[in-house]
Design a protein around this motif. Structure first.
Motif, PDB file in Angstrom:
ATOM      1  N   SER A 365      39.922  47.658  25.030  1.00 30.93           N
ATOM      2  CA  SER A 365      40.094  48.639  23.747  1.00 30.93           C
ATOM      3  C   SER A 365      41.215  48.046  22.927  1.00 30.93           C
ATOM      4  O   SER A 365      41.851  47.265  23.182  1.00 30.93           O
ATOM      5  CB  SER A 365      40.507  49.929  24.402  1.00 30.93           C
ATOM      6  N   GLU A 366      40.964  48.521  21.677  1.00 30.09           N
ATOM      7  CA  GLU A 366      42.083  47.966  20.660  1.00 30.09           C
ATOM      8  C   GLU A 366      43.324  48.777  20.750  1.00 30.09           C
ATOM      9  O   GLU A 366      44.257  48.179  20.318  1.00 30.09           O
ATOM     10  CB  GLU A 366      41.295  48.349  19.156  1.00 30.09           C
ATOM     11  N   ASN A 367      43.548  49.782  21.793  1.00 32.50           N
ATOM     12  CA  ASN A 367      44.832  50.414  21.615  1.00 32.50           C
ATOM     13  C   ASN A 367      46.090  49.446  21.816  1.00 32.50           C
ATOM     14  O   ASN A 367      45.780  48.791  22.814  1.00 32.50           O
ATOM     15  CB  ASN A 367      45.081  51.565  22.584  1.00 32.50           C
ATOM     16  N   ALA A 368      47.123  49.544  21.076  1.00 33.12           N
ATOM     17  CA  ALA A 368      48.222  48.644  21.072  1.00 33.12           C
ATOM     18  C   ALA A 368      48.984  48.701  22.459  1.00 33.12           C
ATOM     19  O   ALA A 368      48.766  49.603  23.159  1.00 33.12           O
ATOM     20  CB  ALA A 368      49.005  48.801  20.015  1.00 33.12           C
ATOM     21  N   SER A 371      49.115  48.588  27.865  1.00 28.24           N
ATOM     22  CA  SER A 371      48.135  49.064  28.609  1.00 28.24           C
ATOM     23  C   SER A 371      46.734  49.243  27.789  1.00 28.24           C
ATOM     24  O   SER A 371      46.416  50.113  27.697  1.00 28.24           O
ATOM     25  CB  SER A 371      48.583  50.365  29.176  1.00 28.24           C
ATOM     26  N   ARG A 372      46.089  48.073  27.750  1.00 27.79           N
ATOM     27  CA  ARG A 372      44.757  48.025  27.227  1.00 27.79           C
ATOM     28  C   ARG A 372      43.758  48.573  28.189  1.00 27.79           C
ATOM     29  O   ARG A 372      44.050  48.307  29.369  1.00 27.79           O
ATOM     30  CB  ARG A 372      44.366  46.782  26.541  1.00 27.79           C
ATOM     31  N   THR A 373      42.592  49.128  27.710  1.00 33.83           N
ATOM     32  CA  THR A 373      41.699  49.460  28.509  1.00 33.83           C
ATOM     33  C   THR A 373      40.754  48.492  28.840  1.00 33.83           C
ATOM     34  O   THR A 373      40.156  48.185  27.640  1.00 33.83           O
ATOM     35  CB  THR A 373      40.906  50.893  28.368  1.00 33.83           C
ATOM     36  N   PRO A 396      43.301  51.101  32.690  1.00 36.28           N
ATOM     37  CA  PRO A 396      44.240  50.025  32.120  1.00 36.28           C
ATOM     38  C   PRO A 396      44.388  48.875  32.593  1.00 36.28           C
ATOM     39  O   PRO A 396      44.344  48.838  33.845  1.00 36.28           O
ATOM     40  CB  PRO A 396      45.578  50.851  31.907  1.00 36.28           C
TER      41      PRO A 396
END
Ligand SMILES: Cc1cc2nc3c(=O)[nH]c(=O)nc-3n(C[C@H](O)[C@H](O)[C@H](O)COP(=O)(O)OP(=O)(O)OC[C@H]3O[C@@H](n4cnc5c(N)ncnc54)[C@H](O)[C@@H]3O)c2cc1C
Lengths: 842, 117
Positions: A365-368, A371-373, A396
């Protein structure tokens, strides 16, 4: 009165449905009528390609699929349903059989999609879905072989099924062309990078791959076929196999006016109900909430759901995991989760090692932040991280994605199992999470992999998560000891290597240098067996006598009253009348009870220690020798009567059984070894229940390995097929020596194979393909065994020192144990049961 | 070498020469009253004697068991169901409530004797 559920179709999913209803319908609510189109009961279609290994349809059978003895189930095969009359609630078959129903389940699967190219229906064009399809392909390959030139084939479709078909053709000795419209192989499962590597690996195996091109036409050409491709290429072939996808068989639903999915398939809700509340659809023919699934696991889930709903319970489709992992011609391919990064904002991290032939990609996932999923991924060439990574999907990432892809061992390398979240699924076959396993270890006291398996069912189906179970144990602080016993800190296999490398020949020296203490009933016989496998002298020479279990110590089998039984070798179960008479005379003279054994020989019971040498003298003089019934050694090679007498036999099974029994007689191993040879596919010798079993074919022999009878029966697996006798013997030599070197103490071949990392494929790589380069050594070891074999009974008779130990009392030689008494039962002596003496209490 | 002190009321019965018992092995002896005694010799040339009768099966076979040690304590494992017995006390390792009878042993002039009551 029970109601009737009619099941249309008898494929894998229909069978699962019947099983589920039968196991849960305890009060007999339902009578089940199954109407199948194919002539045989449901079989393992997923394993269809393995049919080529032995052309043995029986090997694909699903256990219990003929419902023998199940009164509530009626199975009618070879007669498809052609009409559903919803108003009258009945179906009609092609032969006109009318069958009323209270509930109807459509489980008609799919049909192969054949693109409508000109010439697609010419003779020589095939599809790939049933046993009959494969039989037809085989016949065409044989016809092509009889013709001029090298036979050739093209497979239209480079997806999962197309590559399966290509593998089957390759196993039949062809080098097929694969034509795929998409720019890469397996477009559904792998991405561009993975597809490129897959193509290279597959091309190395002798296949020719044509991607990004269509098949324009098939034309008949002087007795052969010409496939013209969109890119101008023309392929001269003998046969064409279409594997360009499947389409749900929804014709019955169409005919009776049920709702269909947008792209076909019988539309059902999450309870597998169609638009008619009395009709259900499951498996590949169903469009569950509009979606058709082309894998067996979602089909099985639907079968469980439909069974529950039929039995009046609430149930809903739990959603499906369309992750796949397979080994195609030895090449690992896996994809899981969102493999194509279709999730909005998904990012890809790929690692391509062209030198070692591996490709790995993670979709995150793109979340910075750290802890990317993990969303999904693709693995080609090496899928060993598949279980671990798949279990992380939706969680994560425990480490930087790039670091996780680095090969293990490199700095910061692959992620460990301890980093996984509790809810991560370790065993996807049985849906067991890491949390459940950790609980079993920490709270329920499971301190070994077998205990975890028994307690949680993890690792009991496909077994691919077993290495992770071991790692979890370690992570929980449980030390998994492979130590043989308190005297040796190493495993049996390691001890074997130590003895082999150091050439130590005595237990005292071995324990002094590599162990501690004075040994026990575990390590002493284990070392005795290793020394015997390595072939040094008689098993009762000097100190060695004290290492042996009583059976080996007296070369006979201890019975409950302290007497022994004697089993002379009768190779292959073939015996002359004269020898039979000798056995009868010996039994009479020594008052022995006689019984025919399961291994086609004769057991003589009730011999006291001092009688043993006298019995052997008579037997040896008559040409008998020890049958090693007492040893962890080769026992018997059973046989059926074979082509010499039998009207159906295709090879001389008795002759081969005798040759094998004489070759491997006396071979000491981690546990007993049993074998059998059947002279034809009727398998009267029950070879597939043996450690190594041989079944005759028209062309030669099929070798099956690691079968077992007894308490945990296991059918042996096909290792090689249609080999000649020399090849067969060579492979058995290697197989047995490899087992002897690497198995645990008292581990039969069946559980050895289960524990062997890489399983049957690995075994084949080692003993057939010689991947480890040890085959010459294994064969030499066996040649030495064969050259040095000597009868152990005769070895005692010829040695006064050994003979002197065959006495019940050292201070009264010749006096038998006075507590041994016999009575007569059915005209034979049997032991008088000994009262258990009063136990002295402390 | 184990030398058991002379005990009052014991008759020392000659069993065999020391060499007739292999190191790490056992033999059985028949006493005049029909009692069967199993005599063991450890790796360190210590001699022990137990009743030859396995209390779990009733068969007179303990002398045919494998001699070894559990944590340094000398034991014999019954050849029938494999329970181990402490050679010094006769106590069963797996089931402390079970004990087989022990007999005194001595070696004199290269000959093994057991003490018979
Ligand atoms: C070579 C090959 C390899 C595969 N590999 C995998 C794999 O690795 N993993 C995986 O998950 N899946 C794999 N699959 C797919 C898997 O086999 C199917 O998902 C599964 O068989 C579907 O089961 P089913 O019972 O729904 O349909 P089917 O197995 O197709 O059974 C349907 C049955 O219904 C019969 N039938 C049809 N119409 C009628 C009628 N009107 N009346 C009576 N009977 C009828 C058919 O003849 C057939 O016997 C593979 C398939 C093939 C061919």
């Amino acid at each position: 009165m029970s109601r009737t559920v009619v099941v249309a179709g008898h494929g894998m999913v229909a069978h699962r449905l019947v099983e589920a209803i039968r196991s849960e319908d305890t009060d007999g609510q339902w009578r089940i009528v199954v109407l199948g189109e194919e002539r045989r009961p449901a079989y393992d279609r997923v394993a269809l390609t393995s049919y080529v290994d032995g052309w043995d349809a029986g090997a694909l059978a699903l256990p219990g699929a003929d419902y023998a003895g199940a009164d509530a189930v009626e199975l009618r095969l070879g007669d498809p349903v052609v009409e559903v009359d919803r108003a009258a609630k009945r179906v009609v078959t092609a032969f006109g059989h009318v069958q009323p129903y209270d509930a109807l389940v459509l489980a008609t699967g799919s049909r192969p999609f054949v693109p409508p190219v000109p010439g697609h229906d010419l003779p020589g064009c095939f599809v790939y879905r049933t046993i009959e399809d494969l039989d037809a392909i085989r016949a065409a390959v044989e016809r092509a072989r009889a013709g001029r030139g090298r036979p050739a084939a093209a497979v239209v479709g480079g997806g999962l099924l197309g590559l399966e078909a290509a593998k089957a053709l390759r196993d039949m000795g062809l080098s097929p062309h694969v034509v795929e419209m998409a720019p890469r192989l397996m477009p559904l499962q792998v991405d561009q990078g993975g597809g490129a590597l897959l193509r290279r690996l597959i091309t190395d195996l002798g296949l020719t791959v044509h991607t990004g091109t269509s098949t324009e036409a098939i034309e008949a050409d002087r007795g052969r076929l010409c496939a013209r491709l969109g890119n101008g290429t023309e392929l001269d072939v003998d046969l064409v196999v279409f594997s360009a996808g499947v389409r749900p068989r929804d014709d019955l639903a169409r005919q009776c006016g049920l709702d269909l999915g947008e792209r076909g398939g019988v539309l059902v809700d999450a309870a597998c109900r169609t638009s008619d509340p009395d009709i259900y659809a499951i498996g590949e023919c169903a469009a569950l909430e509009g979606r058709v699934y082309g894998l067996v696991a979602p089909g099985y889930s639907m079968a469980e759901v439909a069974a529950a709903v039929l039995l009046g319970r609430d149930a809903a489709f739990p959603g499906a995991d369309t992750s796949t992992k397979l080994k195609l011609m030895g090449v690992d391919v896996a994809s899981f989760g969102d493999a194509h990064a279709t999730t909005e904002g998904a990012l890809e991290v790929a690692f391509h090692d062209a030198v070692n032939g591996t490709y790995k990609k993670l979709v995150v996932s793109e979340n910075a932040g750290a802890s990317r999923t993990l969303l999904g991924g693709v693995l080609v060439g090496d899928a060993s991280d598949y279980n671990l990574l798949r279990s992380l999907v939706g969680s994560p990432l425990p480490a930087d994605a790039a670091a996780m892809l680095a090969p293990a061992g490199a700095d910061g390398g692959a992620v460990g199992v301890d980093a996984l979240p509790e809810q991560a699924q370790i065993c996807s076959c049985n849906a067991v999470t890491k949390g459940a396993i950790v609980k079993a270890v920490t709270e329920d006291g499971c301190d070994s992999v077998p205990k975890i398996k028994a307690c949680t069912r993890a690792g009991t189906s496909c077994g691919s998560c077993v290495p992770m179970l071991g790692k979890l144990l370690t992570a929980c602080g449980v030390e998994q000891s492979t130590a043989l016993c308190e005297h040796f800190a190493v495993s049996r296999a390691e001890l074997f290597e130590i003895v082999r490398a150091t050439r130590i020949t005595t237990f005292s020296e071995l324990i002094a240098k590599h162990g501690k203490g004075s040994g026990c009933a575990i390590c002493k016989p284990a070392v005795a067996s290793i020394l015997a496998s390595l072939g040094t002298g008689h098993v009762l020479d000097g100190e060695r006598a004290t290492l042996q279990d009583t059976n080996d110590r007296f070369l006979a089998n201890l019975q409950r009253n302290g007497t022994y039984s004697v089993v002379p070798r009768i190779p292959g179960g073939e015996i002359t009348p004269d020898k039979l008479i000798v056995l009868g005379e010996v039994a009479k003279e020594f008052g022995l009870y006689t019984k025919i054994t399961g291994g086609q020989r004769i057991d003589l019971f009730g011999a006291t220690v001092e009688a043993l040498p006298r019995i052997w003298r008579r037997l040896v003089d008559a040409g008998f020798e020890s049958g090693h019934a007492y040893g962890k050694a080769l026992r018997t090679v059973k046989s059926c009567v074979g082509s010499t007498w039998c009207r159906y036999g295709v090879q001389d099974s008795v002759g081969l059984a005798i040759a094998l029994e004489l070759r491997y007689r006396g071979l000491r191993s981690p546990h007993k070894l049993k074998s059998a040879v059947s002279g034809c596919a009727r398998e009267c010798a029950e070879a597939r229940g043996k450690d190594f079993g041989i079944i005759a074919t028209e062309q030669g022999w099929n070798l099956y390995v690691c079968g077992n009878g007894g308490a945990t029966p296991r059918h042996a697996d096909l290792l090689v097929s249609d080999v000649d006798t020399d090849t067969l013997v060579r492979i058995i030599d290697r197989f047995l020596m490899f087992y002897i070197r690497t198995a645990d103490r008292l581990q039969r071949t069946a559980s050895w194979l289960e524990d062997l990392e890489g399983g049957l494929d690995h075994l084949r790589e080692v003993v057939v393909d010689d991947k480890l380069g040890i085959c010459a050594e294994l064969e030499a070891a066996m040649a030495e065994h064969v050259a040095n074999y000597a009868d152990e009974w005769k070895g005692v008779l010829d040695d006064p020192e050994k003979l002197a130990r065959f006495t019940s009392f050292v201070n009264a030689p010749g006096v038998p144990d006075p507590t041994v008494e016999f009575r007569t039962e059915r005209e034979q002596p049997v032991p008088v049961l000994l009262g258990v003496p009063e136990v002295v209490s402390r | 070498m184990t030398a058991v002190p002379e005990l009052a009321g014991l008759t020392w019965v000659r069993v065999c020469e020391v060499d007739a018992v292999l190191r790490g092995g056992g033999v059985a002896a028949l006493l005049a009253d029909g009692t069967q005694v199993a005599v063991f010799r450890t790796q360190h040339d210590e001699f022990f004697a137990l009743s030859n009768r396995d209390p779990f099966s009733g068969a007179a076979v303990l002398s045919r068991g494998i001699v070894g040690d559990v944590g340094g304590v000398p034991v014999v494992a019954s050849p029938v169901y494999k329970q181990q017995f402490d050679l010094t006390s006769g106590v069963c390792v797996e089931d402390g409530g079970v004990r087989v009878r022990t007999f005194p042993v001595r070696v004199a002039d290269g000959v093994v004797h057991v003490g018979s009551p």
